[in-house]
Design an enzyme around this catalytic site. Structure first.
Site, PDB file in Angstrom:
ATOM      1  N   GLY A  46       3.124  -0.046  -1.182  1.00 11.30           N
ATOM      2  CA  GLY A  46       3.891  -0.613  -2.290  1.00 11.30           C
ATOM      3  C   GLY A  46       3.003  -0.782  -3.503  1.00 11.30           C
ATOM      4  O   GLY A  46       1.786  -0.957  -3.372  1.00 11.30           O
ATOM      5  N   GLN A  51       0.657  -4.191 -11.545  1.00 10.21           N
ATOM      6  CA  GLN A  51      -0.674  -3.855 -11.032  1.00 10.21           C
ATOM      7  C   GLN A  51      -1.343  -2.740 -11.821  1.00 10.21           C
ATOM      8  O   GLN A  51      -2.554  -2.544 -11.704  1.00 10.21           O
ATOM      9  CB  GLN A  51      -0.587  -3.446  -9.551  1.00 10.21           C
ATOM     10  CG  GLN A  51      -0.214  -4.596  -8.643  1.00 10.21           C
ATOM     11  CD  GLN A  51      -0.052  -4.119  -7.215  1.00 10.21           C
ATOM     12  OE1 GLN A  51       1.027  -3.705  -6.816  1.00 10.21           O
ATOM     13  NE2 GLN A  51      -1.129  -4.163  -6.437  1.00 10.21           N
ATOM     14  N   CYS A  91      -3.244  -5.944  -0.249  1.00  9.10           N
ATOM     15  CA  CYS A  91      -2.755  -5.643  -1.602  1.00  9.10           C
ATOM     16  C   CYS A  91      -3.755  -4.700  -2.260  1.00  9.10           C
ATOM     17  O   CYS A  91      -4.964  -4.924  -2.156  1.00  9.10           O
ATOM     18  CB  CYS A  91      -2.641  -6.942  -2.394  1.00  9.10           C
ATOM     19  SG  CYS A  91      -2.081  -6.720  -4.084  1.00  9.10           S
ATOM     20  N   LEU A  92      -3.249  -3.676  -2.931  1.00 12.93           N
ATOM     21  CA  LEU A  92      -4.156  -2.732  -3.607  1.00 12.93           C
ATOM     22  C   LEU A  92      -4.967  -3.422  -4.700  1.00 12.93           C
ATOM     23  O   LEU A  92      -6.030  -2.933  -5.076  1.00 12.93           O
ATOM     24  CB  LEU A  92      -3.362  -1.555  -4.197  1.00 12.93           C
ATOM     25  CG  LEU A  92      -2.725  -0.621  -3.156  1.00 12.93           C
ATOM     26  CD1 LEU A  92      -1.855   0.419  -3.844  1.00 12.93           C
ATOM     27  CD2 LEU A  92      -3.785   0.041  -2.284  1.00 12.93           C
ATOM     28  N   HIS A 133       6.689  -8.861  -1.443  1.00 14.42           N
ATOM     29  CA  HIS A 133       5.313  -8.870  -1.962  1.00 14.42           C
ATOM     30  C   HIS A 133       5.269  -8.227  -3.356  1.00 14.42           C
ATOM     31  O   HIS A 133       4.674  -8.785  -4.286  1.00 14.42           O
ATOM     32  CB  HIS A 133       4.411  -8.114  -0.969  1.00 14.42           C
ATOM     33  CG  HIS A 133       3.003  -7.911  -1.427  1.00 14.42           C
ATOM     34  ND1 HIS A 133       1.923  -8.435  -0.767  1.00 14.42           N
ATOM     35  CD2 HIS A 133       2.487  -7.220  -2.481  1.00 14.42           C
ATOM     36  CE1 HIS A 133       0.805  -8.081  -1.402  1.00 14.42           C
ATOM     37  NE2 HIS A 133       1.125  -7.337  -2.438  1.00 14.42           N
ATOM     38  N   GLU A 134       5.925  -7.057  -3.502  1.00 10.62           N
ATOM     39  CA  GLU A 134       5.901  -6.353  -4.797  1.00 10.62           C
ATOM     40  C   GLU A 134       6.669  -7.129  -5.856  1.00 10.62           C
ATOM     41  O   GLU A 134       6.263  -7.176  -7.024  1.00 10.62           O
ATOM     42  CB  GLU A 134       6.465  -4.930  -4.659  1.00 10.62           C
ATOM     43  CG  GLU A 134       5.721  -4.026  -3.684  1.00 10.62           C
ATOM     44  CD  GLU A 134       4.219  -4.054  -3.829  1.00 10.62           C
ATOM     45  OE1 GLU A 134       3.718  -4.212  -4.954  1.00 10.62           O
ATOM     46  OE2 GLU A 134       3.521  -3.932  -2.802  1.00 10.62           O
ATOM     47  N   HIS A 137       4.612  -9.702  -7.526  1.00 13.24           N
ATOM     48  CA  HIS A 137       3.739  -9.187  -8.593  1.00 13.24           C
ATOM     49  C   HIS A 137       4.437  -9.270  -9.953  1.00 13.24           C
ATOM     50  O   HIS A 137       3.797  -9.543 -10.967  1.00 13.24           O
ATOM     51  CB  HIS A 137       3.359  -7.731  -8.325  1.00 13.24           C
ATOM     52  CG  HIS A 137       2.224  -7.559  -7.358  1.00 13.24           C
ATOM     53  ND1 HIS A 137       0.950  -8.038  -7.604  1.00 13.24           N
ATOM     54  CD2 HIS A 137       2.152  -6.941  -6.145  1.00 13.24           C
ATOM     55  CE1 HIS A 137       0.156  -7.718  -6.589  1.00 13.24           C
ATOM     56  NE2 HIS A 137       0.860  -7.055  -5.687  1.00 13.24           N
TER      57      HIS A 137
END
Ligand code: NI
Length: 167
Positions: A46, A51, A91-92, A133-134, A137
């Site tokens: 994701g 981000q 998380c990236l 989660h996304e 963000h």
């Protein structure tokens, strides 16, 4: 298509609240493709626009094993939720750290796709967790916000050290 640069915690730009997208035009569709390409390249399951320092309400998700079920959600809204599930999240933007977080186990989401068409999605388990989660963000929220402040500070310190070494 282009690979986009992913911001890393504790970059303050990750705390920006994203704005709704009024009109899904060709520019947004191309950005959606870049977001997916960047997510697959990372690799991740994701990625939110926030981000890559674009503060518009759009997320990319693909939790399939073969990476062949790309999902773009524009202006996503959770309209129903049920149950609870705890998973180890990564998380990236917080590379190398995985910590348990509680989320709703099932959600129903209204969103717009990359072609500008509204749709409703029922999601459960990993897909539901990933979408939640996304969507966090887009609010400027990160999974470390669910951890103790001691743990969050520890992760912050380690990442700052790594970023200094890479710079
Ligand atoms: Ni993330």
């Amino acid at each position: 298509m282009a690979l986009l640069n992913i911001l890393e915690f504790p970059d303050p730009r990750l705390r920006t609240k994203a704005k709704p997208i009024d009109n899904v035009d060709g520019r947004i569709a191309r950005f959606a493709d870049d977001l997916l390409e960047t997510m697959y390249d990372a690799p991740g399951i994701g990625l939110a626009a926030s981000q890559v320092n674009v503060h518009s309400r759009i997320i990319a998700v693909d939790v399939s094993d073969n990476k062949d079920q790309p999902l773009i959600l524009i202006n996503p809204e959770i309209v129903a939720r049920e149950g609870e599930i705890e998973t180890n999240e990564g998380c990236l933007s917080i590379p190398g750290f995985y910590e348990p977080v509680f989320r709703s186990q099932q959600i129903e989401v209204n969103a717009i796709n990359r072609d500008g068409e509204p749709f409703t999605l029922q999601a459960e388990d990993l897909l539901a967790v990933c979408i939640q989660h996304e969507m966090d963000h887009l609010e400027g929220k990160l999974f470390v916000d669910y951890l103790s402040s001691t743990k969050r500070q520890m992760i912050r310190k380690k990442l700052l050290k790594q970023q200094k070494q890479q710079a």
